[in-house]
Write a protein that holds these residues in place. Structure first.
Motif, mmCIF file in Angstrom:
data_model
loop_
_atom_site.group_PDB
_atom_site.id
_atom_site.type_symbol
_atom_site.label_atom_id
_atom_site.label_comp_id
_atom_site.label_asym_id
_atom_site.label_seq_id
_atom_site.Cartn_x
_atom_site.Cartn_y
_atom_site.Cartn_z
ATOM 1 N N ALA A 92 -2.525 10.457 11.559
ATOM 2 C CA ALA A 92 -2.624 9.385 12.547
ATOM 3 C C ALA A 92 -3.948 8.639 12.450
ATOM 4 O O ALA A 92 -4.038 7.471 12.833
ATOM 5 C CB ALA A 92 -2.439 9.954 13.958
ATOM 6 N N THR A 93 -4.987 9.290 11.910
ATOM 7 C CA THR A 93 -6.301 8.638 11.789
ATOM 8 C C THR A 93 -6.598 8.179 10.361
ATOM 9 O O THR A 93 -7.706 7.758 10.071
ATOM 10 C CB THR A 93 -7.419 9.596 12.250
ATOM 11 N N HIS A 94 -5.603 8.269 9.461
ATOM 12 C CA HIS A 94 -5.806 7.872 8.071
ATOM 13 C C HIS A 94 -4.708 6.916 7.610
ATOM 14 O O HIS A 94 -4.047 7.133 6.602
ATOM 15 C CB HIS A 94 -5.865 9.111 7.160
ATOM 16 N N GLY A 95 -4.556 5.845 8.364
ATOM 17 C CA GLY A 95 -3.562 4.835 8.028
ATOM 18 C C GLY A 95 -4.094 3.858 6.989
ATOM 19 O O GLY A 95 -5.147 4.063 6.370
ATOM 20 N N THR A 96 -3.362 2.790 6.822
ATOM 21 C CA THR A 96 -3.681 1.782 5.810
ATOM 22 C C THR A 96 -5.102 1.254 5.943
ATOM 23 O O THR A 96 -5.823 1.151 4.953
ATOM 24 C CB THR A 96 -2.667 0.622 5.897
ATOM 25 N N GLU A 97 -5.517 0.925 7.152
ATOM 26 C CA GLU A 97 -6.844 0.330 7.328
ATOM 27 C C GLU A 97 -7.953 1.297 6.922
ATOM 28 O O GLU A 97 -8.977 0.883 6.404
ATOM 29 C CB GLU A 97 -7.043 -0.152 8.774
ATOM 30 N N THR A 99 -7.515 3.939 4.723
ATOM 31 C CA THR A 99 -7.339 4.356 3.333
ATOM 32 C C THR A 99 -7.597 3.234 2.343
ATOM 33 O O THR A 99 -8.186 3.456 1.290
ATOM 34 C CB THR A 99 -5.923 4.927 3.140
ATOM 35 N N LEU A 100 -7.178 2.014 2.649
ATOM 36 C CA LEU A 100 -7.372 0.915 1.701
ATOM 37 C C LEU A 100 -8.798 0.380 1.681
ATOM 38 O O LEU A 100 -9.247 -0.131 0.664
ATOM 39 C CB LEU A 100 -6.384 -0.221 1.967
ATOM 40 N N LEU A 101 -9.538 0.502 2.767
ATOM 41 C CA LEU A 101 -10.923 0.005 2.794
ATOM 42 C C LEU A 101 -11.775 0.663 1.713
ATOM 43 O O LEU A 101 -12.430 -0.038 0.940
ATOM 44 C CB LEU A 101 -11.545 0.193 4.179
ATOM 45 N N PRO A 102 -11.773 1.995 1.577
ATOM 46 C CA PRO A 102 -12.556 2.587 0.491
ATOM 47 C C PRO A 102 -12.051 2.162 -0.884
ATOM 48 O O PRO A 102 -12.851 1.932 -1.797
ATOM 49 C CB PRO A 102 -12.386 4.097 0.681
ATOM 50 N N CYS A 124 2.367 11.582 -3.539
ATOM 51 C CA CYS A 124 2.639 11.825 -2.125
ATOM 52 C C CYS A 124 1.884 10.821 -1.241
ATOM 53 O O CYS A 124 2.213 9.645 -1.225
ATOM 54 C CB CYS A 124 2.328 13.276 -1.767
ATOM 55 N N PHE A 125 0.831 11.230 -0.541
ATOM 56 C CA PHE A 125 0.058 10.348 0.335
ATOM 57 C C PHE A 125 -0.448 9.115 -0.420
ATOM 58 O O PHE A 125 -0.405 7.999 0.085
ATOM 59 C CB PHE A 125 -1.124 11.125 0.936
ATOM 60 N N GLY A 126 -0.900 9.291 -1.645
ATOM 61 C CA GLY A 126 -1.418 8.177 -2.439
ATOM 62 C C GLY A 126 -0.351 7.228 -2.947
ATOM 63 O O GLY A 126 -0.657 6.101 -3.352
ATOM 64 N N GLY A 127 0.908 7.650 -2.919
ATOM 65 C CA GLY A 127 1.998 6.798 -3.397
ATOM 66 C C GLY A 127 2.154 5.514 -2.590
ATOM 67 O O GLY A 127 2.327 4.431 -3.131
ATOM 68 N N ARG A 128 2.060 5.637 -1.294
ATOM 69 C CA ARG A 128 2.183 4.462 -0.410
ATOM 70 C C ARG A 128 1.171 3.388 -0.809
ATOM 71 O O ARG A 128 1.481 2.208 -0.873
ATOM 72 C CB ARG A 128 1.947 4.933 1.030
ATOM 73 N N TYR A 129 -0.051 3.806 -1.080
ATOM 74 C CA TYR A 129 -1.126 2.864 -1.357
ATOM 75 C C TYR A 129 -1.046 2.315 -2.779
ATOM 76 O O TYR A 129 -1.513 1.205 -3.048
ATOM 77 C CB TYR A 129 -2.466 3.507 -1.006
ATOM 78 N N THR A 130 -0.439 3.057 -3.670
ATOM 79 C CA THR A 130 -0.176 2.530 -5.012
ATOM 80 C C THR A 130 0.802 1.364 -4.915
ATOM 81 O O THR A 130 0.611 0.323 -5.547
ATOM 82 C CB THR A 130 0.369 3.640 -5.931
ATOM 83 N N PHE A 131 1.844 1.527 -4.115
ATOM 84 C CA PHE A 131 2.781 0.424 -3.893
ATOM 85 C C PHE A 131 2.058 -0.783 -3.301
ATOM 86 O O PHE A 131 2.256 -1.919 -3.735
ATOM 87 C CB PHE A 131 3.922 0.842 -2.951
ATOM 88 N N ASP A 132 1.204 -0.561 -2.294
ATOM 89 C CA ASP A 132 0.481 -1.670 -1.672
ATOM 90 C C ASP A 132 -0.377 -2.428 -2.685
ATOM 91 O O ASP A 132 -0.394 -3.659 -2.705
ATOM 92 C CB ASP A 132 -0.401 -1.168 -0.526
#
Length: 168
Positions: A92-97, A99-102, A124-132
């Motif tokens: 809940a505290t590690h959403g897009t905003e 995770t993507l900032l770093p 897994c968790f990193g997959g979402r951000y790879t798509f982004d």
């Protein structure tokens, strides 16, 4: 949003990491660089599961990219290894905003170092951000396995140009 029992359990790989812990763009990263000549203008962003770089698996997998001629970077978005850890609370505290900032800081710093082409691999968790990153055309190559945090098919609806390649 997809999760399964394997998202918060796993196995430990064995070996000795060969990379180094460094700060890139103000972000703690694990960096592994080929020992042979390689394309300095390219880098792989390795976006691991929620265990991040604290789990040896991520380091050893990143090391494999270097052994195959690619500089690879993994940033630290780690959760606690404590058995009482509240994964849903951490999530809940590690959403897009958060995770993507770093990632954006790392990418900007690498661009200053003349890296012009990026690939990303997300587990897994990193997959979402790879798509982004792919949908935003930040990266030229994407690999995702066991991706979580996706609403299918909504999050995978893209324009045809993204399915055929990037115009870079």
């Amino acid at each position: 949003m997809s999760f399964c029992q394997y998202c918060i359990q796993g196995i430990r790989h064995e070996g000795e990491p060969e990379g180094t812990l460094e700060t890139i763009g103000g972000v703690a990263c694990y960096i592994t660089t080929p020992i042979v000549d390689y394309a300095k203008g390219k880098a792989i962003l390795f976006l691991p599961d929620a265990f991040g770089i604290e789990l040896i698996n991520s380091k050893l997998l990143a090391d494999e990219f270097a052994k195959n001629g690619f500089k690879a970077l993994t940033h630290a978005h780690v959760h606690s290894q404590d058995k009482t850890f509240n994964f849903r609370g951490w999530l809940a505290t590690h959403g897009t905003e958060v995770t993507l900032l770093p990632l954006n800081k790392i990418i900007a710093a690498l661009i200053e170092e003349c890296v012009t082409r990026f690939g990303a691999i997300g587990y897994c968790f990193g997959g979402r951000y790879t798509f982004d990153l792919a949908f935003d055309k930040v990266i030229q190559c994407a690999v995702v396995t066991h991706s979580s945090l996706l609403e299918v098919p909504k999050d995978l609806e893209v324009t045809p140009i993204l399915l055929t390649g990037f115009p870079h």
